[in-house]
Scaffold this motif. Sequence first.
Motif, PDB file in Angstrom:
ATOM      1  N   GLN A   1      -4.018   1.526  -2.190  1.00  0.00           N
ATOM      2  CA  GLN A   1      -4.283   3.160  -1.820  1.00  0.00           C
ATOM      3  C   GLN A   1      -5.627   3.796  -2.722  1.00  0.00           C
TER       4      GLN A   1
ATOM      5  N   SER B   1      -0.768   2.826  -5.776  1.00  0.00           N
ATOM      6  CA  SER B   1      -1.034   1.181  -5.620  1.00  0.00           C
ATOM      7  C   SER B   1      -2.516   1.079  -5.655  1.00  0.00           C
TER       8      SER B   1
ATOM      9  N   LYS C   1       0.918  -1.009  -0.144  1.00  0.00           N
ATOM     10  CA  LYS C   1      -0.071  -0.052   0.098  1.00  0.00           C
ATOM     11  C   LYS C   1       1.003   1.350   0.058  1.00  0.00           C
ATOM     12  N   ARG C   2       0.862   1.932  -1.192  1.00  0.00           N
ATOM     13  CA  ARG C   2       1.729   3.142  -1.437  1.00  0.00           C
ATOM     14  C   ARG C   2       1.000   4.125  -2.368  1.00  0.00           C
TER      15      ARG C   2
END
Length: 170
Positions: A117, A114, A110-111
Amino acid sequence: FNSMKEFILILGKRDSGKTTTAWVVYQRLLPYASSSRIFIKGTPVVNRGEIVYKPVPHDKQPEDFKAILAREDYKIAIISGGDDPNLLKDEIASVYDEVDFIVISLRSIKRPGSSQQMIEDNYPKDYTRPFWIERNPSLTHPMDIVNSKRPLGDRIANYILVQTTQRPLL
């Protein structure tokens, strides 16, 4: 059902069996469906629960797919190709208004940018249930891989079935 969609996320690293697990969930839920539609590369296909694999030389990898399973009282979408957030957003939009559950396979990272996200930024978090998958690199035969994913696929399918039997019918 209320108007909230429940997102069920199959989370794992690359080559951990996320798509295989999505196929197992499809196989488990198919007998409960009064109707089903399944798409591979956007094309509707006839499928009675068999896992579809990619052509040689990638024939040990299952194809990504989108399925919509319907019962009288609820509908479930399964989207196995969730790694690209832009494509995933389109896939979710294509089923969002007609389903109650959306099962998605996606990378566990999760960034910014992504898929995880994107889901968090665009949809209510109260109705998101993660299921984590571990990679087992010692398994190489497709059937061994499928069988190793059955317990998690069963847990996800049973989770959905329990949710639906406890909710009042429309």
